[in-house]
Enzyme design. Structure first.
Site, PDB file in Angstrom:
ATOM      1  N   GLY A   4     116.507 -29.967 122.018  1.00  0.00           N
ATOM      2  CA  GLY A   4     116.105 -29.208 123.192  1.00  0.00           C
ATOM      3  C   GLY A   4     114.605 -29.257 123.425  1.00  0.00           C
ATOM      4  O   GLY A   4     113.833 -29.757 122.612  1.00  0.00           O
ATOM      5  N   VAL A   5     114.200 -28.682 124.561  1.00  0.00           N
ATOM      6  CA  VAL A   5     112.789 -28.716 124.937  1.00  0.00           C
ATOM      7  C   VAL A   5     111.926 -27.861 124.006  1.00  0.00           C
ATOM      8  O   VAL A   5     110.777 -28.207 123.715  1.00  0.00           O
ATOM      9  CB  VAL A   5     112.611 -28.279 126.413  1.00  0.00           C
ATOM     10  CG1 VAL A   5     113.014 -26.823 126.600  1.00  0.00           C
ATOM     11  CG2 VAL A   5     111.187 -28.517 126.881  1.00  0.00           C
ATOM     12  N   ASP A   6     112.472 -26.757 123.497  1.00  0.00           N
ATOM     13  CA  ASP A   6     111.673 -25.866 122.655  1.00  0.00           C
ATOM     14  C   ASP A   6     111.225 -26.539 121.360  1.00  0.00           C
ATOM     15  O   ASP A   6     110.041 -26.534 121.011  1.00  0.00           O
ATOM     16  CB  ASP A   6     112.463 -24.586 122.336  1.00  0.00           C
ATOM     17  CG  ASP A   6     112.748 -23.749 123.569  1.00  0.00           C
ATOM     18  OD1 ASP A   6     111.900 -23.742 124.480  1.00  0.00           O
ATOM     19  OD2 ASP A   6     113.815 -23.117 123.624  1.00  0.00           O
ATOM     20  N   SER A   7     112.161 -27.130 120.636  1.00  0.00           N
ATOM     21  CA  SER A   7     111.789 -27.771 119.385  1.00  0.00           C
ATOM     22  C   SER A   7     110.966 -29.036 119.629  1.00  0.00           C
ATOM     23  O   SER A   7     110.155 -29.433 118.788  1.00  0.00           O
ATOM     24  CB  SER A   7     113.026 -28.083 118.534  1.00  0.00           C
ATOM     25  OG  SER A   7     113.899 -28.971 119.193  1.00  0.00           O
ATOM     26  N   MET A  26     119.742 -30.958 112.112  1.00  0.00           N
ATOM     27  CA  MET A  26     120.892 -30.449 111.368  1.00  0.00           C
ATOM     28  C   MET A  26     122.175 -30.694 112.152  1.00  0.00           C
ATOM     29  O   MET A  26     122.286 -30.287 113.307  1.00  0.00           O
ATOM     30  CB  MET A  26     120.761 -28.940 111.120  1.00  0.00           C
ATOM     31  CG  MET A  26     119.642 -28.534 110.206  1.00  0.00           C
ATOM     32  SD  MET A  26     119.786 -26.766 109.821  1.00  0.00           S
ATOM     33  CE  MET A  26     119.827 -26.051 111.457  1.00  0.00           C
ATOM     34  N   CYS A  94     124.423 -18.143 110.793  1.00  0.00           N
ATOM     35  CA  CYS A  94     123.968 -19.530 110.715  1.00  0.00           C
ATOM     36  C   CYS A  94     122.499 -19.580 110.310  1.00  0.00           C
ATOM     37  O   CYS A  94     122.104 -20.386 109.464  1.00  0.00           O
ATOM     38  CB  CYS A  94     124.176 -20.234 112.059  1.00  0.00           C
ATOM     39  SG  CYS A  94     123.588 -21.949 112.076  1.00  0.00           S
ATOM     40  N   CYS A 197     127.418 -22.373 118.939  1.00  0.00           N
ATOM     41  CA  CYS A 197     127.238 -23.823 118.851  1.00  0.00           C
ATOM     42  C   CYS A 197     128.555 -24.576 118.743  1.00  0.00           C
ATOM     43  O   CYS A 197     128.709 -25.638 119.335  1.00  0.00           O
ATOM     44  CB  CYS A 197     126.336 -24.167 117.670  1.00  0.00           C
ATOM     45  SG  CYS A 197     127.077 -23.939 116.044  1.00  0.00           S
TER      46      CYS A 197
END
Length: 365
Positions: A4-7, A26, A94, A197
């Protein structure tokens, strides 16, 4: 990195500092467990996006398969809770068991740190010089309260929090998106990832869970007059506080309670019925992030004045927290009655913006 954009923005921010960097993706869910094939699985797109970003930033990257750990530590316990009529939060477990548990155990060296795209903050305590103790990490709400993910991190072990960086703490989501565009990151226009998820965004939760839990029909009962109004296919198919949507009824009925021993669901008329509101909750398996030094006020007659959050995206509410019960549970008394409190949900306690810890709601009254 999740794809995603955040990571992706976190990865770029980290390249601008003097770190020895590598990226980890992961894989937590194995689609072959459901269909026997990986065709069309979303993790492949995520992994592809992670690789593209890492190539763009010149960062080495590896995939770590934690699907077995996720299945045994998160998914199976969640299935058992749903089947019993509770409302678990797999994303919290999680984070505790996989992202900041199994993954930490697999890091190459014990002095390695993790930078993550969670919207959360961290600071360090300032112990008195005479104590001779080291600073301890404090989990804090981020600048962007709308994206705040400290609720999901409320069960993180202190040892893991100590080795975690939250580079997005000072930024809002729009600012993060703009940075991704400014830097030309391959994921700059990627949409938000929402939901559990393993369910994904294209499937209904009930359709997914029905693959793992067999129907267990039981009565839907009016909580006031005891009349049977309909039939449910399993306690997990309804959540306390939600519209029951009973066929044939003109008036809306809302779930006020469940009896797991008798497989019954109780409903009331209207969304603001008094039976939908609770004054206090009792939580078990409580874990303070500073496990060896819970707040002193817990044991005082007046209890600990704090704020509590028991759902993501809810505004935390004022409460008093007390311990000392024979069963080891934590009692949380709301200043004002709260609606739709469900067993199985996680209650996270805050001192202002500082998240102190959490536990699982056993029952409410």
């Amino acid at each position: 990195m999740s794809g995603g954009v955040d990571s992706s923005v976190v990865a770029k921010l980290m390249t601008e500092q003097d770190y020895d960097l590598s990226a980890i993706y992961m894989r937590n869910w194995d689609t072959r467990d459901e269909s026997g094939t990986d065709n069309g699985c979303e993790w492949k797109k995520d992994w592809s996006d992670v690789q593209r970003v890492c190539k763009y930033l010149d960062i080495p990257v590896q995939m770590v398969d934690l699907s077995r750990e996720y299945w045994t530590r998160v998914f199976e316990p969640s299935l058992a809770a749903w089947e019993a009529g509770a409302t678990p939060n797999p994303d919290i477990w999680c984070n505790k068991e996989v992202k900041f548990g199994a993954l930490m155990d697999k890091l190459a060296t014990k002095d390695a740190w993790i930078a993550t795209g969670h919207y959360a903050g961290k600071s360090w305590s300032s112990p008195a010089p005479q104590d001779g103790t080291s600073p301890r990490p404090k989990l804090l709400r981020p600048t962007d309260h709308n994206k705040d993910q400290t609720y999901y991190l409320s069960h993180i072990p202190e040892a893991s929090l100590s080795r975690t960086l939250f580079p997005l703490a000072p930024y809002t989501k729009p600012e993060v998106r703009e940075k991704a565009r400014e830097w030309g990151l391959p994921t700059a226009e990627r949409g938000e990832s929402m939901g559990i998820c393993f369910v994904g965004q294209k499937r209904r939760f009930s359709d997914f869970i029905s693959q793992y839990i067999s129907p267990k029909p039981g009565p839907i009962i009016h909580a006031i007059n005891g009349k049977v109004l309909g039939t449910h296919n399993g306690l997990w198919t309804y959540t306390i506080g939600q519209n029951a949507r009973i066929p044939g009824l003109v008036e809306k009925m809302f779930v006020s309670g469940k009896d797991s021993s008798k497989n019954k669901i109780y409903v009331v008329n209207g969304s603001n019925h008094p039976l939908l509101y609770k004054s206090r909750i009792f939580a078990q398996d409580w874990q303070w992030i500073w496990a060896d030094s819970p707040p002193v006020a817990l044991m005082l007659p007046g209890g600990l004045r704090a704020r509590v959050q028991f759902r993501h995206r809810m505004v935390d509410v004022a409460c008093t927290v007390r311990s000392g019960h024979e069963d080891g549970s934590i009692e949380i008394d709301f200043d004002e009655k709260q609606k739709a409190v469900a067993p199985g949900q996680v209650a996270a306690v805050y001192d202002g913006d500082w998240c102190l810890g959490c536990g699982m709601i056993m029952h409410a009254s």
